[in-house]
Design a protein around this motif. Structure first.
Motif, PDB file in Angstrom:
ATOM      1  N   LYS A 278       0.823  -1.204   0.000  1.00 19.06           N
ATOM      2  CA  LYS A 278       0.000   0.000   0.000  1.00 19.06           C
ATOM      3  C   LYS A 278       0.856   1.253   0.000  1.00 19.06           C
ATOM      4  CE  LYS A 278      -3.617   2.290   2.695  1.00 19.06           C
ATOM      5  NZ  LYS A 278      -4.489   2.179   3.900  1.00 19.06           N
ATOM      6  N   GLN A 279       1.925   1.276   0.811  1.00 16.34           N
ATOM      7  CA  GLN A 279       2.810   2.435   0.854  1.00 16.34           C
ATOM      8  C   GLN A 279       3.516   2.645  -0.479  1.00 16.34           C
ATOM      9  OE1 GLN A 279       5.421   1.888   4.178  1.00 16.34           O
ATOM     10  NE2 GLN A 279       3.783   2.068   5.722  1.00 16.34           N
ATOM     11  N   ASP A 280       3.963   1.551  -1.123  1.00 12.99           N
ATOM     12  CA  ASP A 280       4.616   1.674  -2.426  1.00 12.99           C
ATOM     13  C   ASP A 280       3.668   2.254  -3.475  1.00 12.99           C
ATOM     14  OD1 ASP A 280       6.876   0.643  -1.316  1.00 12.99           O
ATOM     15  OD2 ASP A 280       6.621  -1.379  -2.114  1.00 12.99           O
ATOM     16  N   TRP A 281       2.417   1.836  -3.415  1.00 10.30           N
ATOM     17  CA  TRP A 281       1.450   2.346  -4.393  1.00 10.30           C
ATOM     18  C   TRP A 281       1.178   3.833  -4.171  1.00 10.30           C
ATOM     19  CZ3 TRP A 281      -0.461   0.963  -8.878  1.00 10.30           C
ATOM     20  CH2 TRP A 281      -1.621   1.574  -9.348  1.00 10.30           C
ATOM     21  N   VAL A 282       1.060   4.243  -2.918  1.00 14.27           N
ATOM     22  CA  VAL A 282       0.849   5.658  -2.628  1.00 14.27           C
ATOM     23  C   VAL A 282       2.063   6.483  -3.055  1.00 14.27           C
ATOM     24  CG1 VAL A 282       0.516   7.326  -0.769  1.00 14.27           C
ATOM     25  CG2 VAL A 282      -0.771   5.190  -0.758  1.00 14.27           C
ATOM     26  N   GLU A 283       3.258   5.957  -2.819  1.00 13.55           N
ATOM     27  CA  GLU A 283       4.474   6.668  -3.218  1.00 13.55           C
ATOM     28  C   GLU A 283       4.566   6.765  -4.736  1.00 13.55           C
ATOM     29  OE1 GLU A 283       9.336   6.182  -2.785  1.00 13.55           O
ATOM     30  OE2 GLU A 283       7.960   4.963  -1.573  1.00 13.55           O
ATOM     31  N   TYR A 284       4.176   5.705  -5.409  1.00 12.03           N
ATOM     32  CA  TYR A 284       4.221   5.725  -6.876  1.00 12.03           C
ATOM     33  C   TYR A 284       3.207   6.717  -7.444  1.00 12.03           C
ATOM     34  CZ  TYR A 284       3.551   4.204 -11.689  1.00 12.03           C
ATOM     35  OH  TYR A 284       3.421   4.166 -13.062  1.00 12.03           O
ATOM     36  N   GLN A 285       2.001   6.751  -6.868  1.00 11.06           N
ATOM     37  CA  GLN A 285       0.993   7.688  -7.344  1.00 11.06           C
ATOM     38  C   GLN A 285       1.435   9.127  -7.106  1.00 11.06           C
ATOM     39  OE1 GLN A 285      -1.711   6.933  -9.105  1.00 11.06           O
ATOM     40  NE2 GLN A 285      -1.174   4.765  -9.011  1.00 11.06           N
ATOM     41  N   GLY A 286       2.091   9.387  -5.986  1.00 14.19           N
ATOM     42  CA  GLY A 286       2.616  10.721  -5.746  1.00 14.19           C
ATOM     43  C   GLY A 286       3.707  11.105  -6.725  1.00 14.19           C
ATOM     44  N   TYR A 287       4.549  10.137  -7.066  1.00 11.69           N
ATOM     45  CA  TYR A 287       5.605  10.410  -8.040  1.00 11.69           C
ATOM     46  C   TYR A 287       5.022  10.699  -9.418  1.00 11.69           C
ATOM     47  CZ  TYR A 287       9.359   9.490 -11.346  1.00 11.69           C
ATOM     48  OH  TYR A 287      10.242   9.590 -12.382  1.00 11.69           O
ATOM     49  N   ARG A 288       4.018   9.919  -9.832  1.00 11.51           N
ATOM     50  CA  ARG A 288       3.417  10.149 -11.136  1.00 11.51           C
ATOM     51  C   ARG A 288       2.662  11.475 -11.179  1.00 11.51           C
ATOM     52  NH1 ARG A 288       5.717   8.434 -14.931  1.00 11.51           N
ATOM     53  NH2 ARG A 288       3.832   8.792 -16.161  1.00 11.51           N
ATOM     54  N   LYS A 289       2.128  11.896 -10.040  1.00 10.51           N
ATOM     55  CA  LYS A 289       1.431  13.175 -10.000  1.00 10.51           C
ATOM     56  C   LYS A 289       2.400  14.337 -10.140  1.00 10.51           C
ATOM     57  CE  LYS A 289      -1.763  15.859  -7.134  1.00 10.51           C
ATOM     58  NZ  LYS A 289      -2.524  15.882  -5.842  1.00 10.51           N
ATOM     59  N   ASN A 290       3.564  14.233  -9.537  1.00 14.68           N
ATOM     60  CA  ASN A 290       4.565  15.293  -9.626  1.00 14.68           C
ATOM     61  C   ASN A 290       5.366  15.233 -10.916  1.00 14.68           C
ATOM     62  OD1 ASN A 290       3.800  16.141  -7.047  1.00 14.68           O
ATOM     63  ND2 ASN A 290       5.289  14.777  -6.061  1.00 14.68           N
ATOM     64  N   ASN A 291       5.439  14.076 -11.558  1.00 16.17           N
ATOM     65  CA  ASN A 291       6.198  13.915 -12.806  1.00 16.17           C
ATOM     66  C   ASN A 291       5.302  13.215 -13.821  1.00 16.17           C
ATOM     67  OD1 ASN A 291       9.157  14.585 -11.724  1.00 16.17           O
ATOM     68  ND2 ASN A 291       8.152  13.218 -10.255  1.00 16.17           N
ATOM     69  N   PRO A 292       4.330  13.923 -14.392  1.00 16.81           N
ATOM     70  CA  PRO A 292       3.380  13.247 -15.299  1.00 16.81           C
ATOM     71  C   PRO A 292       3.988  12.803 -16.614  1.00 16.81           C
ATOM     72  CG  PRO A 292       3.006  15.614 -15.273  1.00 16.81           C
ATOM     73  CD  PRO A 292       4.036  15.341 -14.225  1.00 16.81           C
ATOM     74  N   ALA A 293       5.033  13.489 -17.115  1.00 17.22           N
ATOM     75  CA  ALA A 293       5.601  13.154 -18.426  1.00 17.22           C
ATOM     76  C   ALA A 293       7.078  12.838 -18.314  1.00 17.22           C
ATOM     77  CB  ALA A 293       5.385  14.306 -19.409  1.00 17.22           C
ATOM     78  N   ASP A 294       7.468  12.182 -17.249  1.00 17.80           N
ATOM     79  CA  ASP A 294       8.875  11.868 -17.030  1.00 17.80           C
ATOM     80  C   ASP A 294       9.185  10.539 -17.689  1.00 17.80           C
ATOM     81  OD1 ASP A 294      11.436  11.707 -16.224  1.00 17.80           O
ATOM     82  OD2 ASP A 294      11.015  11.449 -14.087  1.00 17.80           O
ATOM     83  N   THR A 295       9.832  10.571 -18.864  1.00 21.11           N
ATOM     84  CA  THR A 295      10.204   9.353 -19.589  1.00 21.11           C
ATOM     85  C   THR A 295      11.699   9.224 -19.791  1.00 21.11           C
ATOM     86  OG1 THR A 295       9.893  10.501 -21.694  1.00 21.11           O
ATOM     87  CG2 THR A 295       8.000   9.278 -20.803  1.00 21.11           C
ATOM     88  N   THR A 296      12.481  10.172 -19.303  1.00 25.65           N
ATOM     89  CA  THR A 296      13.924  10.130 -19.483  1.00 25.65           C
ATOM     90  C   THR A 296      14.561   9.379 -18.333  1.00 25.65           C
ATOM     91  OG1 THR A 296      14.166  12.221 -18.321  1.00 25.65           O
ATOM     92  CG2 THR A 296      13.895  12.323 -20.707  1.00 25.65           C
ATOM     93  N   PRO A 297      15.652   8.649 -18.613  1.00 26.01           N
ATOM     94  CA  PRO A 297      16.327   7.936 -17.523  1.00 26.01           C
ATOM     95  C   PRO A 297      16.862   8.916 -16.500  1.00 26.01           C
ATOM     96  CG  PRO A 297      17.059   7.158 -19.673  1.00 26.01           C
ATOM     97  CD  PRO A 297      16.270   8.397 -19.919  1.00 26.01           C
ATOM     98  N   PRO A 298      16.831   8.579 -15.236  1.00 28.49           N
ATOM     99  CA  PRO A 298      17.322   9.499 -14.205  1.00 28.49           C
ATOM    100  C   PRO A 298      18.828   9.570 -14.189  1.00 28.49           C
ATOM    101  CG  PRO A 298      16.704   7.411 -13.227  1.00 28.49           C
ATOM    102  CD  PRO A 298      16.324   7.318 -14.677  1.00 28.49           C
ATOM    103  N   ASN A 299      19.320  10.687 -13.754  1.00 30.76           N
ATOM    104  CA  ASN A 299      20.749  10.882 -13.598  1.00 30.76           C
ATOM    105  C   ASN A 299      21.120  10.511 -12.164  1.00 30.76           C
ATOM    106  OD1 ASN A 299      23.392  11.632 -13.656  1.00 30.76           O
ATOM    107  ND2 ASN A 299      23.040  13.793 -14.195  1.00 30.76           N
ATOM    108  N   GLN A 300      21.862   9.434 -12.026  1.00 30.83           N
ATOM    109  CA  GLN A 300      22.196   8.953 -10.697  1.00 30.83           C
ATOM    110  C   GLN A 300      23.022   9.959  -9.906  1.00 30.83           C
ATOM    111  OE1 GLN A 300      20.975   6.319  -9.411  1.00 30.83           O
ATOM    112  NE2 GLN A 300      19.984   5.477 -11.235  1.00 30.83           N
ATOM    113  N   ALA A 301      23.688  10.873 -10.592  1.00 29.43           N
ATOM    114  CA  ALA A 301      24.530  11.835  -9.886  1.00 29.43           C
ATOM    115  C   ALA A 301      23.718  12.981  -9.300  1.00 29.43           C
ATOM    116  CB  ALA A 301      25.603  12.397 -10.831  1.00 29.43           C
ATOM    117  N   THR A 302      22.585  13.313  -9.967  1.00 28.73           N
ATOM    118  CA  THR A 302      21.804  14.465  -9.519  1.00 28.73           C
ATOM    119  C   THR A 302      20.457  14.082  -8.921  1.00 28.73           C
ATOM    120  OG1 THR A 302      20.894  14.717 -11.741  1.00 28.73           O
ATOM    121  CG2 THR A 302      22.897  15.956 -11.222  1.00 28.73           C
ATOM    122  N   ASP A 303      19.809  13.079  -9.486  1.00 27.13           N
ATOM    123  CA  ASP A 303      18.473  12.710  -9.019  1.00 27.13           C
ATOM    124  C   ASP A 303      18.561  11.893  -7.755  1.00 27.13           C
ATOM    125  OD1 ASP A 303      17.689  14.009 -11.224  1.00 27.13           O
ATOM    126  OD2 ASP A 303      17.113  12.226 -12.383  1.00 27.13           O
TER     127      ASP A 303
END
Length: 317
Positions: free
Chosen positions: A184-209
């Motif tokens: 349940k916590q993972d799903w809530v965290e994922y929904q929050g991430y998708r809400k803040n990043n609706p069009a995030d399709t680029t790989p993350p930068n491990q050095a900055t993100d």
């Protein structure tokens, strides 16, 4: 002249009945009684839980894809070896001062989810002034104890979940409940991430993100949480811990106790006797007739001259 066959001893012609064998065992063919000692503890074949599930569906409900009408009831007995350490049975950890294992009850068994008439307590609330949550007595988590438990539900999902948990012991059930909460916590965290990043399709930068943004990148989608059954399910011990009814009755009858106490005190002090004598003496005088006449006169005046209900007699105007 005799042949060689006549001179050889005939040993092969000895009948079988004359051969000697082991003596027969006495009472071997008699019926016997066998006493079996079944295993105890966690290997015991005793039944500790029985359930009854009833579900029905209508034509309209099937057409509209509605959940079926389901009712469930289970009775379970928790044995001593399931919550306490017994030699050669089980070794528990996380024991309390009384030596009992602390396996928390499911959410449907916590006091905050039980009605008040079954010993439940309201959940923690926030004060309107300081907005600080305060816990009431009984809000703490409850743990399994040896004895009988009643489980009832009216949720169709609870039927499936109950069948899954019936194959688990208390420790495994605790792990299952923790996995449900983590999902349940993972799903809530994922929904929050998708809400803040609706069009995030680029790989993350491990050095900055940060790690939270890179956790849900790509096709990694956590499964949705399992449907909650707490609102439609109850788990109570038998007999249930009823609220202290005696205290409420005592509070209700407090004025009666006070009146009876005053009456007893006046009776023992002789005040009631003096009052009875004064009433008896007054009954033989003209005072009762005078009082009755005045009351009748006032009643007759009120009857002949009724006053307006809206007029206040205290109004001088």
């Amino acid at each position: 002249m005799s042949s060689s066959s006549d001179s050889a001893p005939s040993t092969s012609q000895t009948p079988a009945s004359k051969r000697q064998g082991p003596p027969p065992i006495p009472f071997a063919n008699w019926p016997t009684i066998k006493i079996l000692n079944p295993p105890q503890g966690r290997f015991s074949p005793k039944t500790d839980e029985r359930c009854i599930f009833y579900c029905s569906q209508s034509v309209g409900g099937r057409y509209h894809r509605k959940d079926p009408y389901c009712r469930s009831i289970c009775i379970r007995k928790v044995f001593t070896h399931e919550v306490r350490n017994i030699i050669s049975f089980r070794t528990h950890h996380n024991l309390d001062a009384e030596g009992k294992a602390k396996y928390p009850l499911p959410k449907e068994g916590h006091p905050s989810h039980l009605p008040a008439y079954l010993g439940g307590s309201p959940p923690a609330h926030a004060d309107a002034e300081d907005q600080v949550q305060q816990k009431r007595p009984g809000d703490e988590a409850k743990f399994w104890d040896e004895g009988w438990y009643l489980w009832v539900s009216k949720s169709p999902v609870a039927v499936w979940e109950k069948l899954v948990t019936m194959r688990r012991d208390l420790q495994s059930q605790e792990t299952y409940e923790a996995a449900k909460e983590k999902r349940k916590q993972d799903w809530v965290e994922y929904q929050g991430y998708r809400k803040n990043n609706p069009a995030d399709t680029t790989p993350p930068n491990q050095a900055t993100d940060d790690a939270s943004s890179s956790r849900w990148w790509g096709p990694i989608i956590p499964p949705p949480p399992i449907q909650e059954i707490t609102a439609d399910t109850l788990l109570i011990p038998l007999p249930p811990p009823l609220p202290p009814i005696a205290k409420k009755i005592e509070k209700l009858l407090a004025p009666t106790h006070k009146v009876l106490g005053i009456f007893q005190e006046s009776f023992t002090s002789g005040a009631q006797k003096d009052f009875a004598l004064r009433v008896w003496e007054k009954a033989w005088t003209k005072d009762p007739y005078i009082l009755a006449g005045r009351a009748f006169t006032l009643l007759w005046e009120k009857w002949n001259n009724p006053s307006d209900d809206n007029d206040d007699p205290r109004d001088s105007s």
